[in-house]
Design a protein around this motif. Structure first.
Motif, PDB file in Angstrom:
ATOM      1  N   GLY A  76       0.824  -1.210   0.000  1.00  0.00           N
ATOM      2  CA  GLY A  76       0.000   0.000   0.000  1.00  0.00           C
ATOM      3  C   GLY A  76       0.855   1.255   0.000  1.00  0.00           C
ATOM      4  O   GLY A  76       0.564   2.219  -0.722  1.00  0.00           O
ATOM      5  N   GLU A  77       1.922   1.249   0.795  1.00  0.00           N
ATOM      6  CA  GLU A  77       2.816   2.412   0.831  1.00  0.00           C
ATOM      7  C   GLU A  77       3.510   2.620  -0.508  1.00  0.00           C
ATOM      8  O   GLU A  77       3.664   3.762  -0.969  1.00  0.00           O
ATOM      9  CB  GLU A  77       3.860   2.233   1.928  1.00  0.00           C
ATOM     10  N   MET A  78       3.919   1.533  -1.155  1.00  0.00           N
ATOM     11  CA  MET A  78       4.596   1.649  -2.445  1.00  0.00           C
ATOM     12  C   MET A  78       3.661   2.240  -3.498  1.00  0.00           C
ATOM     13  O   MET A  78       4.035   3.152  -4.250  1.00  0.00           O
ATOM     14  CB  MET A  78       5.093   0.277  -2.895  1.00  0.00           C
ATOM     15  N   VAL A  79       2.434   1.737  -3.545  1.00  0.00           N
ATOM     16  CA  VAL A  79       1.448   2.265  -4.498  1.00  0.00           C
ATOM     17  C   VAL A  79       1.179   3.735  -4.206  1.00  0.00           C
ATOM     18  O   VAL A  79       1.065   4.566  -5.118  1.00  0.00           O
ATOM     19  CB  VAL A  79       0.139   1.451  -4.420  1.00  0.00           C
ATOM     20  N   ARG A  81       3.173   5.984  -2.848  1.00  0.00           N
ATOM     21  CA  ARG A  81       4.284   6.859  -3.210  1.00  0.00           C
ATOM     22  C   ARG A  81       4.394   7.034  -4.714  1.00  0.00           C
ATOM     23  O   ARG A  81       4.713   8.125  -5.193  1.00  0.00           O
ATOM     24  CB  ARG A  81       5.578   6.301  -2.616  1.00  0.00           C
ATOM     25  N   LEU A  82       4.113   5.986  -5.452  1.00  0.00           N
ATOM     26  CA  LEU A  82       4.148   6.110  -6.916  1.00  0.00           C
ATOM     27  C   LEU A  82       3.015   6.996  -7.413  1.00  0.00           C
ATOM     28  O   LEU A  82       3.211   7.880  -8.249  1.00  0.00           O
ATOM     29  CB  LEU A  82       4.070   4.721  -7.559  1.00  0.00           C
ATOM     30  N   SER A  83       1.819   6.766  -6.889  1.00  0.00           N
ATOM     31  CA  SER A  83       0.664   7.555  -7.321  1.00  0.00           C
ATOM     32  C   SER A  83       0.730   8.974  -6.761  1.00  0.00           C
ATOM     33  O   SER A  83       0.307   9.930  -7.417  1.00  0.00           O
ATOM     34  CB  SER A  83      -0.638   6.889  -6.875  1.00  0.00           C
ATOM     35  N   GLY A  84       1.278   9.128  -5.557  1.00  0.00           N
ATOM     36  CA  GLY A  84       1.388  10.452  -4.948  1.00  0.00           C
ATOM     37  C   GLY A  84       2.257  11.385  -5.760  1.00  0.00           C
ATOM     38  O   GLY A  84       1.968  12.587  -5.868  1.00  0.00           O
ATOM     39  N   ALA A  85       3.326  10.856  -6.347  1.00  0.00           N
ATOM     40  CA  ALA A  85       4.207  11.684  -7.176  1.00  0.00           C
ATOM     41  C   ALA A  85       3.458  12.268  -8.365  1.00  0.00           C
ATOM     42  O   ALA A  85       3.776  13.355  -8.857  1.00  0.00           O
ATOM     43  CB  ALA A  85       5.384  10.836  -7.658  1.00  0.00           C
ATOM     44  N   ILE A  86       2.431  11.540  -8.826  1.00  0.00           N
ATOM     45  CA  ILE A  86       1.621  12.021  -9.945  1.00  0.00           C
ATOM     46  C   ILE A  86       0.514  12.951  -9.458  1.00  0.00           C
ATOM     47  O   ILE A  86       0.297  14.035  -9.993  1.00  0.00           O
ATOM     48  CB  ILE A  86       1.014  10.826 -10.705  1.00  0.00           C
ATOM     49  N   LEU A  87      -0.194  12.528  -8.402  1.00  0.00           N
ATOM     50  CA  LEU A  87      -1.344  13.288  -7.921  1.00  0.00           C
ATOM     51  C   LEU A  87      -0.961  14.668  -7.403  1.00  0.00           C
ATOM     52  O   LEU A  87      -1.742  15.623  -7.515  1.00  0.00           O
ATOM     53  CB  LEU A  87      -2.051  12.506  -6.802  1.00  0.00           C
ATOM     54  N   LEU A  88       0.240  14.797  -6.852  1.00  0.00           N
ATOM     55  CA  LEU A  88       0.652  16.088  -6.299  1.00  0.00           C
ATOM     56  C   LEU A  88       0.898  17.139  -7.366  1.00  0.00           C
ATOM     57  O   LEU A  88       1.130  18.307  -7.057  1.00  0.00           O
ATOM     58  CB  LEU A  88       1.898  15.919  -5.418  1.00  0.00           C
ATOM     59  N   PHE A 135       5.127  11.469   5.126  1.00  0.00           N
ATOM     60  CA  PHE A 135       6.483  11.957   5.409  1.00  0.00           C
ATOM     61  C   PHE A 135       6.941  13.003   4.392  1.00  0.00           C
ATOM     62  O   PHE A 135       7.324  14.122   4.778  1.00  0.00           O
ATOM     63  CB  PHE A 135       7.456  10.776   5.472  1.00  0.00           C
ATOM     64  N   PRO A 136       6.936  12.703   3.082  1.00  0.00           N
ATOM     65  CA  PRO A 136       7.446  13.704   2.129  1.00  0.00           C
ATOM     66  C   PRO A 136       6.609  14.976   2.082  1.00  0.00           C
ATOM     67  O   PRO A 136       7.152  16.065   1.880  1.00  0.00           O
ATOM     68  CB  PRO A 136       7.416  12.963   0.784  1.00  0.00           C
TER      69      PRO A 136
END
Length: 204
Positions: A76-79, A81-88, A135-136
């Motif tokens: 869940g954390e990996m998904v 972080r990958l999706s967060g980089a796009i959504l942000l 965290f980020p």
């Protein structure tokens, strides 16, 4: 990256020291954000070290079967972080922090009230989705607030990772003295704090 032109900036700043870092904790915003990192990392490590025991206590599983929860949490954390980089690219960080903290809390509550093992695994994955980007986002919001003190703030926030060494023993103590399920309330407290911080940063 070797083909990407990068203009290096070297602003004239006074080098950070232990004293200058710790003096920043007098600033309420910095203290609140440092505690956020402390609780986030603490909660993540506590879930990693205790979720198998929680599943065993709740559903009567073997250790081998309950350990699947650890893998699902990190998946869940990996998904996230990958999706967060796009959504942000489209979602403002302050609202994103609010959203992720609500997702993480939903996952924790879901684990506590899951009627069956498979539903519990789904909520563990959801908890990872919520926790993955906290965290980020908090790190970037902290530096955005006081860019001229980036060195000191970075040092404090990295030091706050020590929550990963402090919170798991607390969770383990609650698990031993009360029950494994009761330890989820300690993790839940960490996420409630982050939820509060998501409102705090929207006002500050």
């Amino acid at each position: 990256l070797g083909l990407t032109p990068i203009v290096e900036s070297k602003p004239e700043r006074t080098p950070a020291t232990f004293g200058s870092c710790f003096r920043l904790l007098k600033n309420r915003f910095v203290l609140v954000m440092a505690l956020s990192i402390f609780f986030i990392v603490g909660a993540e490590v506590a879930i990693n070290t205790n979720i198998a025991n929680i599943l065993m206590a709740k559903f009567g599983l073997t250790l081998e079967k309950a350990a699947v929860g650890i893998s699902l949490f990190f998946a869940g954390e990996m998904v996230a972080r990958l999706s967060g980089a796009i959504l942000l690219n489209w979602i403002k960080p302050r609202f994103f922090l609010l959203l992720t903290s609500l997702v993480a809390l939903t996952g924790i509550v879901g684990i506590l009230f899951s009627p069956v093992y498979l539903v519990g695994l789904v909520f563990i994955f959801i908890t990872g989705l919520g926790a993955g980007n906290m965290f980020p986002v908090i790190f970037s919001l902290s530096l955005e607030k006081m860019p001229d003190r980036a060195n000191e703030i970075s040092g404090l926030l990295i030091m706050a990772i020590s929550g990963g060494a402090v919170m798991p023993p607390v969770v383990g103590l609650v698990s031993t003295e009360i029950s494994p399920l009761a330890s989820m309330f300690v993790i839940g407290f960490c996420m409630v704090y982050v939820l509060w911080v998501s409102f705090y940063v929207r006002k500050n």
